[in-house]
Design a protein around this motif. Sequence first.
Motif, PDB file in Angstrom:
ATOM      1  N   VAL A 167      14.615   9.149  -4.209  1.00 35.96           N
ATOM      2  CA  VAL A 167      14.783   7.692  -4.589  1.00 35.96           C
ATOM      3  C   VAL A 167      15.236   6.994  -3.324  1.00 35.96           C
ATOM      4  O   VAL A 167      15.969   7.577  -2.450  1.00 35.96           O
ATOM      5  CB  VAL A 167      15.624   7.446  -5.767  1.00 35.96           C
ATOM      6  N   GLU A 183      17.921   5.958 -11.283  1.00 31.98           N
ATOM      7  CA  GLU A 183      17.137   5.073 -11.018  1.00 31.98           C
ATOM      8  C   GLU A 183      17.196   3.951 -11.858  1.00 31.98           C
ATOM      9  O   GLU A 183      17.861   3.768 -12.915  1.00 31.98           O
ATOM     10  CB  GLU A 183      15.623   5.478 -10.621  1.00 31.98           C
ATOM     11  N   SER A 197      11.079   7.469  -1.296  1.00 38.24           N
ATOM     12  CA  SER A 197      11.160   7.729  -2.563  1.00 38.24           C
ATOM     13  C   SER A 197       9.937   8.797  -3.128  1.00 38.24           C
ATOM     14  O   SER A 197       9.236   8.970  -2.322  1.00 38.24           O
ATOM     15  CB  SER A 197      11.278   6.671  -3.561  1.00 38.24           C
ATOM     16  N   TRP A 198      10.152   8.965  -4.303  1.00 35.10           N
ATOM     17  CA  TRP A 198       8.949  10.171  -4.868  1.00 35.10           C
ATOM     18  C   TRP A 198       7.636   9.511  -4.732  1.00 35.10           C
ATOM     19  O   TRP A 198       6.562  10.108  -5.051  1.00 35.10           O
ATOM     20  CB  TRP A 198       9.406  10.269  -6.313  1.00 35.10           C
ATOM     21  N   ILE A 199       7.649   8.012  -4.827  1.00 34.45           N
ATOM     22  CA  ILE A 199       6.182   7.336  -4.986  1.00 34.45           C
ATOM     23  C   ILE A 199       5.704   6.949  -3.496  1.00 34.45           C
ATOM     24  O   ILE A 199       4.855   6.496  -3.308  1.00 34.45           O
ATOM     25  CB  ILE A 199       6.479   6.073  -5.981  1.00 34.45           C
ATOM     26  N   THR A 205      10.637  11.976 -10.071  1.00 33.37           N
ATOM     27  CA  THR A 205      11.813  12.163  -9.502  1.00 33.37           C
ATOM     28  C   THR A 205      12.233  13.878  -9.958  1.00 33.37           C
ATOM     29  O   THR A 205      11.595  14.252 -10.886  1.00 33.37           O
ATOM     30  CB  THR A 205      13.092  11.541  -9.771  1.00 33.37           C
ATOM     31  N   SER A 229      12.033   3.900  -8.482  1.00 34.27           N
ATOM     32  CA  SER A 229      12.257   4.608  -7.244  1.00 34.27           C
ATOM     33  C   SER A 229      13.594   4.092  -6.542  1.00 34.27           C
ATOM     34  O   SER A 229      13.788   4.472  -5.346  1.00 34.27           O
ATOM     35  CB  SER A 229      11.079   4.378  -6.461  1.00 34.27           C
TER      36      SER A 229
END
Length: 392
Positions: free
Chosen positions: A325, A225, A357-359, A305, A381
């Motif tokens: 991501v 990333e 993504s993870w966020i 991640t 991300s």
Amino acid sequence: MNKFKRRCGVMKLNVIFLLVGVFGWANAFAATPTITGVTAQQRYPWNGKVDISYTVTGDIAAEAKQRAVFISLKVTAVDMGANTTNTATQLSGDVSLEDGTHSIVWDMNAEGLTFKSSNVVFNVSCETTPATYCVIDLSPGANAASYPVSYLASPPSSGFNVNAYKTTKLVLRRIEPGSFVMCGQYDVTLTKPYFVGVFELTQKQYSLVTGTNPSKFAGDTLPVEKVSYNAIRGSSNGAKWPSSSDVDSSSFMGKLRARTGLDFDLPTEAQWEYTCRAGTTTTYSYGNSANGDYMWYSGNSSSKTHPVGSKSANQWGLYDMHGNVWEWCLDWYGTLSYGTDSKGSSSGANRVLRGGSWISYADYCTSSNRLDYLPSVEYSSFGFRLARTLSN
């Protein structure tokens, strides 16, 4: 199925019952590999064996690599009188498709074949079978002159979801062309098969190609990333898509192309969604409701991640199409185009990312959601997945 067009000629020989077929491959390459100069001669006195010679001109193995197919020698005997065709299995001698002249023996007695007809055609050709998986060996590292590329018909006994295919090897799966409704609104048809990464590109794989790792969250099997579109393709030639598929030599794709001899790239936005959906029409590739068994998102990622492939794959065996991501796509962000082999808008300011993504909240990780950012942006991300489009 043989996807190569073939040139065919027939030559009569002054021997009992023999006619010889000559086959070659015709394609867009400058030096077309061919099989020519085929001759066939029965043994005398007859002992059930036929001596066959043929000449290969050009690099058939190199072309098979470009076409992503397995190749093998195919010899057949067509009895024009009886209207039957037999394929040789009992061959010996210099059974090769390398450049040069080769001599082989077909033991027809061993196959229980007897030809009494005076009108038999012997054909020598290449039999081709499309590969399902492409594997790039990155272990030589960032200073290597080349990376070995191999093809597989099926996964190894241990499967692909092991560390080797997330670190020193990079595996892609063949996706057959088809039609789907993009973003639930636009009819799109993809006419060419393509390969796409089974996993998001990892930090170890990125560093083996470039010698660098820009990522915030360190880990060999974590997705790379903080990598921009420009870093992946380049900001000069690499910025010209869709008018050109060229990339900068100093970019990730430039280095990978130089070391494999193959035109790897990012997927188009249409290819990405078609791959993600894997034949489904639901909100996600696995259903209509968010499910943490299939994706890392804000609800379960603990704000970081995670190793690629640690959630369930979609129906085509591809991991992390949702979450972990965001994945860069080739296209400019703009009004969605539809029809055949969509390449997106002809120009724009931002490039497309897909997948969430993870966020991200769960509804940002759907099969159809789109994101756009400047191609120079590097966020923790933002990552990518490898692709390669094949010719028909």
